[in-house]
Design an enzyme around this catalytic site. Structure first.
Site, mmCIF file in Angstrom:
data_model
loop_
_atom_site.group_PDB
_atom_site.id
_atom_site.type_symbol
_atom_site.label_atom_id
_atom_site.label_comp_id
_atom_site.label_asym_id
_atom_site.label_seq_id
_atom_site.Cartn_x
_atom_site.Cartn_y
_atom_site.Cartn_z
ATOM 1 N N GLN A 164 0.830 -1.202 0.000
ATOM 2 C CA GLN A 164 0.000 0.000 0.000
ATOM 3 C C GLN A 164 0.868 1.258 0.000
ATOM 4 O OE1 GLN A 164 -3.794 0.568 0.688
ATOM 5 N NE2 GLN A 164 -3.308 -0.969 -0.843
ATOM 6 N N GLU B 126 -3.472 5.753 1.754
ATOM 7 C CA GLU B 126 -3.250 7.067 1.167
ATOM 8 C C GLU B 126 -2.076 7.800 1.808
ATOM 9 O OE1 GLU B 126 -7.279 7.895 2.149
ATOM 10 O OE2 GLU B 126 -7.839 8.240 0.068
#
Lengths: 751, 327
Positions: free
Chosen positions: A645, A712
């Site tokens: 990620q 994010e």
């Protein structure tokens, strides 16, 4: 945002509202020792073997193929569709439109009402006005292209340039943050500051560029229930958007999205192909598969807004910030409430008594803007973290030292504590690992034709908890089944939910099965805003906690005294196979929802980015040589998927800094570069060695699993570290992103 | 994609016979044509599949040159030992283009015939004189960052996207063809491409149905240094903003031979005698390099977004010449 669903699932529901800290976690006391481990994705073999079925890959009986027809004017009205042109193509079944029902634009994430409907009047170039349905994809596409050339549009004057209409910018309604925030007197503080910076940055529209195209297969059953096999990040709210658009109750809509090939925000809400496919399927009485072409994804899904950002900083002679102003401008279609929350992280990352954060939106006739990976931080921190570097330069201070001196003790606006915050530890660890002490002065490290430079930036991304539910069943053989309509968009959801279950129920991960992406299951949080792991993971945690109590009852012991490991239950000097205790099986539903903790603490994930770039002295070409990120996001549930990620986010950061830009034609708003040959996401050769390190952390204020968002965090600040490294390399400060070579040429030495 | 008929040829003679009507197109690797067909930028009525013709060999000729079959894949050509050793600029140019997968499929002949990557050429809804003569040029008032600054006309400012063809121009290649009437022709690559003028849709001198069978390279220039330098927006899988193919020899301190071709600047792989005239006979120097650049850009015209290509190409040319002539 997402409304809490009615109670769902089995009789045993374990609900938790995060009103209080949750200091104890079963993940710390589990005996299976599987949580946090870098396990391979349990869906990995299916994906590499091509057996994970994505939306467009379902093969339904008697399916027809739909291809959308986009408008060829930027603003106007359909006068005559000339459907006969497409119908004349062999294999075309029909041309279907419903001017009132078709979606003008996609939906925003978490909305439960239909996106804006109505396509007779055209509000942006490429707005889908009809769908051509054929016996084959090729026939439908041929018909659609021919039709597109033939449609008579009335052309109206449109607004396509942000710059031209800046004076008409409006204050948007509140979104994830309020549009305006004021504290103290910024102008006065700036006037009195020993050092000030006043710089304006701009960022372009961007496309999520997910690998999987937007797709929906619509089929209706005899009872008037619609099933959509689709590419969606948030099935729970997407089904409500679909139901509202089609005038159905939500029970009449089922979404199946078991595998999603990337979303990055573009699949948070429903997209135009969904309603078109549903209307076409109803009209024809057979399933319709509508897959958007890559060009249509660029034309008519959702973009990240372009932004213009004026950043003013005031500091005392020691670099302590006294004033922050971050005034931002974005764009969106008329009538849309969403604004890019560009100043999201400006609210809490740095101190300063005097603060001004504003958002204005210019209404333009260009495709919808909405959430794309790290809405707010991704572009906002390009500006603010560049500005911090510029301020450090002005003061003549190391940029890490400047950040260290501006580490707030608590949230500078809400005056509440941070739940956890490890900016300085991340900067320190990164500096050591990266060799920050070897950084040279501006343009002092030239190696042949290449200038090298190092840059740093803070990473920060707000943490969000969303209502989420999951049902966990232990079957008669002692195997566990997890069910929720949560999605795995490539993030690793399947794997981390299995790990949480295995850890708490003491099971080998091989006997845990996870079913995702079906709205017939309890409503999950969906994938967006980095909340997926924390939210849906907590719902699974709560279901497993309830199951532990059920098992303890069967065992006749208190749950706290019981150990579950390798499929056995150990307590009271007994070790019993789980399967023997559960009878025909048992199940429980877990429900998490946000509570007072999100107000009583400021929750975010933090970190630090370090980048080395090389800039060619002749051409201005920039190559990222290496990147290193140090991140703290609460408990790491799977070190491998977490690392992926973060790496993915950092690669996005390269794109934002150097290559990605939607270009709108100034005459009609049309996206000029509408394929992956001309919209440049970083290619493999652009991505250097990337290192990711995690700082140990638990966040007891976030949720019972103590994990926060990571998806994010990797992008937030990454691009600014690149921009700062470029400045260190060649002494050129580019404030207009992406930093393409043409913007550097004038600042390079003569050849 | 529109419906089309399909014929597979086993010989070159059969291929030109099968190419029997307007709207007939040869297909080899299809790496560009199929994309254009899907978007209906190209709508051939018939495809003649030449991918099985026996034209995939690279042969050395007695005169010391190479004859390259039109179907030699880009990856094979780039990896050929003779090409690497004697025509290094060609190998480097090939490897600078596209991606590994595309190079495995793309053919030598097809690479010469790539269509432009102009944003508007690819969109049926935008006027484009190249795609649909007489409709106008959308690029001039629109977005033209990647487009041409040399050789443009008021009707078209498209660039030719090939890297390979730029090297071929620097190497003075010859295109060998078979015409419909069975005649063979040898066309210098310098005469192969056409300027857009008022017919930008006609890009080469090939006649309808004429098939490229081979590309010939003359004997290599003895002692030459080869450089292919490509400047682009990302490190791979991007078309050239500017590229320079250079083949240069220096004898007794003076430039004896200079062949310089450019990509990303014009509607064809660009070569200009005046650039080389400014160099040959001169001692390598910044003054001579600057004069060469002045010659190259004497008639250059930017269209706004692509103005930067002129200084960029100038800098790139000078740096490339330094590399080519360094002791």
């Amino acid at each position: 945002m997402l409304g809490l669903e009615k109670l769902f699932g089995g009789d045993d529901t374990n609900a938790l509202k995060m009103d209080e800290p949750h200091p104890e976690s079963l993940l710390d006391t589990g005996a299976q020792d599987v949580i946090g481990k870098p396990l391979d994705r349990i869906d990995g073999p299916l994906k590499v073997a091509g057996r994970a079925t994505y939306a467009a890959e379902y093969d339904l009986d008697n399916v027809a193929y739909g291809f959308l027809v986009g408008s060829t004017v930027g603003k106007g009205k359909v006068v005559d569709l000339h459907a006969e042109i497409a119908k004349a193509v062999p294999g075309v079944i029909d041309v279907i439109t419903d001017y009132k029902t078709f979606l003008r634009n996609p939906g925003q994430g978490g909305e439960t009402k239909s996106p804006t409907q109505g396509v007779e009047s055209v509000d942006y170039w490429g707005e889908p006005v009809a769908i051509v349905v054929g016996e084959s994809y090729e026939a439908a596409r041929d018909g659609a292209y021919r039709l597109q050339q033939a449609i008579d549009f009335e052309t109206k004057e449109g607004r396509y340039n942000l710059d031209a209409y800046r004076d008409e910018a409006k204050t948007p309604p509140p979104g994830v943050i309020p549009p305006d925030y004021k504290q103290g007197d910024v102008e006065k503080a700036l006037a009195e500051a020993a050092v000030t910076l006043d710089a304006t940055y701009d960022t372009p529209s961007q496309n999520s560029a997910a690998m999987e195209l937007h797709a929906s297969i619509a089929s209706w059953d005899e009872d008037g229930r619609l099933t959509i096999h689709g590419a969606y990040q948030m099935p729970s709210s997407d089904r409500q958007q679909l139901a509202d658009a089609l005038g159905l109750s939500k029970d009449k809509v089922r979404i199946i999205a078991r595998y999603v090939g990337g979303g990055f925000g573009s699949k948070l809400g429903i997209a135009p192909e969904s309603v078109a496919a549903a209307v076409a399927a109803k009209t024809l009485g057979r399933p319709v598969k509508a897959v958007m072409a890559r060009q249509q994804v660029f034309d008519a899904t959702v973009r990240r807004s372009d932004t213009e950002q004026r950043v003013r900083l005031g500091a005392d002679a020691d670099g302590r910030i006294t004033a922050i102003a971050h005034e931002t401008l974005g764009s969106n279609l008329p009538g849309e409430g969403f604004f890019e929350p560009t100043g999201a992280s400006t609210h809490f990352v740095y101190p300063g008594e005097n603060r001004l954060i504003t958002h204005r939106v210019v209404e333009l006739d260009r495709l919808l803007s909405g959430s794309m990976r790290a809405p707010g931080e991704a572009v906002g921190m390009l500006a603010t973290e560049s500005a911090m570097d510029e301020l450090a330069d002005k003061i003549g201070m190391d940029p890490i030292e400047l950040r260290r001196r501006n580490e707030p003790e608590q949230d500078p606006q809400k005056q509440v504590p941070f739940s956890t915050r490890q900016v300085v530890p991340a900067l320190d660890k990164g500096a050591e690992l990266f060799g920050w002490d070897k950084r040279k002065g501006v343009a002092e490290d030239r190696r042949g034709e290449w200038f090298h430079g190092l840059g740093v930036a803070t990473a920060a991304r707000s943490n969000v908890l969303q209502p989420s539910a999951a049902k966990v069943t232990i079957d008669g053989q002692g195997r566990a089944i997890v069910e929720t309509d949560m999605t795995d968009i490539g993030t690793g959801t399947y794997t981390i939910l299995a790990q949480i279950t295995a850890e708490i129920l003491g099971l080998p991960i091989e006997v845990v099965t996870v079913h995702l992406g079906d709205t017939d299951a309890p409503p999950g949080a969906g994938s967006g805003g980095s909340w997926g792991a924390g939210s849906s993971g907590s719902s699974v945690y709560l279901a497993c906690e309830a199951l532990r109590k059920q098992v303890a009852d069967k065992m006749g012991v208190a749950a706290e005294t019981m150990t579950m490991k390798d499929g056995r239950v150990i307590a009271d000097n007994r070790s019993v196979p789980l399967a023997e205790l559960v009878g025909d099986g048992m199940s429980a539903t877990g429900e998490i929802k946000p509570g007072k903790q999100e107000k009583e603490t400021t929750q975010a994930s933090y970190g630090a980015h370090f980048v080395e770039v090389a800039v060619n002295a002749v051409t201005g070409e920039v190559r990222v040589v290496r990147m290193l990120g140090v991140f703290a996001g609460g408990r790491i549930l799977n070190e491998k998927t977490a690392r992926s990620q973060c790496i993915g986010g950092m690669v996005f950061g390269i794109g934002g800094a150097l290559t990605e830009e939607i270009v709108h034609d100034p005459r009609n708003g049309r996206v000029a570069n509408r394929d992956l040959a001309e919209y440049h996401v970083p290619a493999n050769a652009d991505v250097p060695q990337i290192e990711v390190h995690f700082l140990p952390e638990r966040d007891v204020h976030a949720n019972p699993i103590h994990a926060k968002g990571l998806g994010e965090l990797g992008i937030s600040g990454a691009g600014a570290a690149i921009a700062n490294a470029i400045h260190n390399a060649v002494g050129v400060r580019v404030r207009s992103f992406p930093i393409t070579l043409d913007k550097l040429l004038d600042g390079l030495p003569p050849v | 994609m529109r419906s089309f008929t399909y014929a597979r040829a086993d010989t070159a003679e059969q291929a030109v016979r099968d190419n029997d009507a307007d709207g007939c197109v040869f297909i080899a690797g299809g790496t560009n044509l199929l994309d254009l067909m899907k978007l209906q930028v190209e709508t051939p009525e018939k495809l003649v599949d030449i991918s099985r013709l026996p034209l995939a060999e690279i042969e050395e000729r007695e005169d010391g040159g190479l004859t390259i079959g039109a179907l030699v894949p880009n990856s094979d050509l780039a990896a050929d030992r003779r090409v690497i050793e004697k025509y290094e600029v060609l190998s480097r140019a090939l490897l600078a283009g596209a991606s590994g997968q595309l190079r495995n499929k793309a053919s030598t002949g097809g690479n010469l015939l790539q269509r432009t990557r102009c944003y508007y050429f690819y969109d049926l809804a935008s006027p484009c004189n190249k795609r649909e003569p007489g409709t106008g040029c959308s690029a001039m008032g629109g977005f033209n960052r990647v487009l041409a600054v040399l050789g443009t006309s008021e009707h078209c400012i498209a660039t030719h996207p090939s890297d390979m063809a730029v090297a071929m121009r620097a190497l003075d290649a010859t295109v060998v063809t078979l015409k419909k009437d069975g005649d063979k022709r040898r066309i210098s690559i310098h005469d192969f491409y056409r300027l857009p003028g008022d017919t930008p849709h006609i890009e080469t001198v090939l006649e309808p149905g004429e098939l490229i069978t081979h590309v010939e390279l003359p004997a290599p220039v003895e002692g030459a240094r080869h450089v292919y330098r490509k400047v682009r927006d990302r490190a791979s899988y991007a078309f050239a903003l500017v590229s320079v193919a250079g083949v240069v020899t220096v004898e007794d301190g003076r430039i004896a031979h200079a062949a310089l071709a450019f990509g990303g600047l014009g509607p064809m792989p660009w070569r200009d005698d005046a650039v080389e005239a400014a160099l040959v006979g001169q001692a390598p120097s910044d003054a001579a390099f600057g004069a060469a650049a002045d010659a190259l850009f004497r008639d250059a015209q930017g269209y706004g977004h692509n103005d930067f290509k002129i200084p960029l190409a100038r800098r790139t040319l000078i740096a490339t010449l330094r590399e080519l002539t360094a002791e």
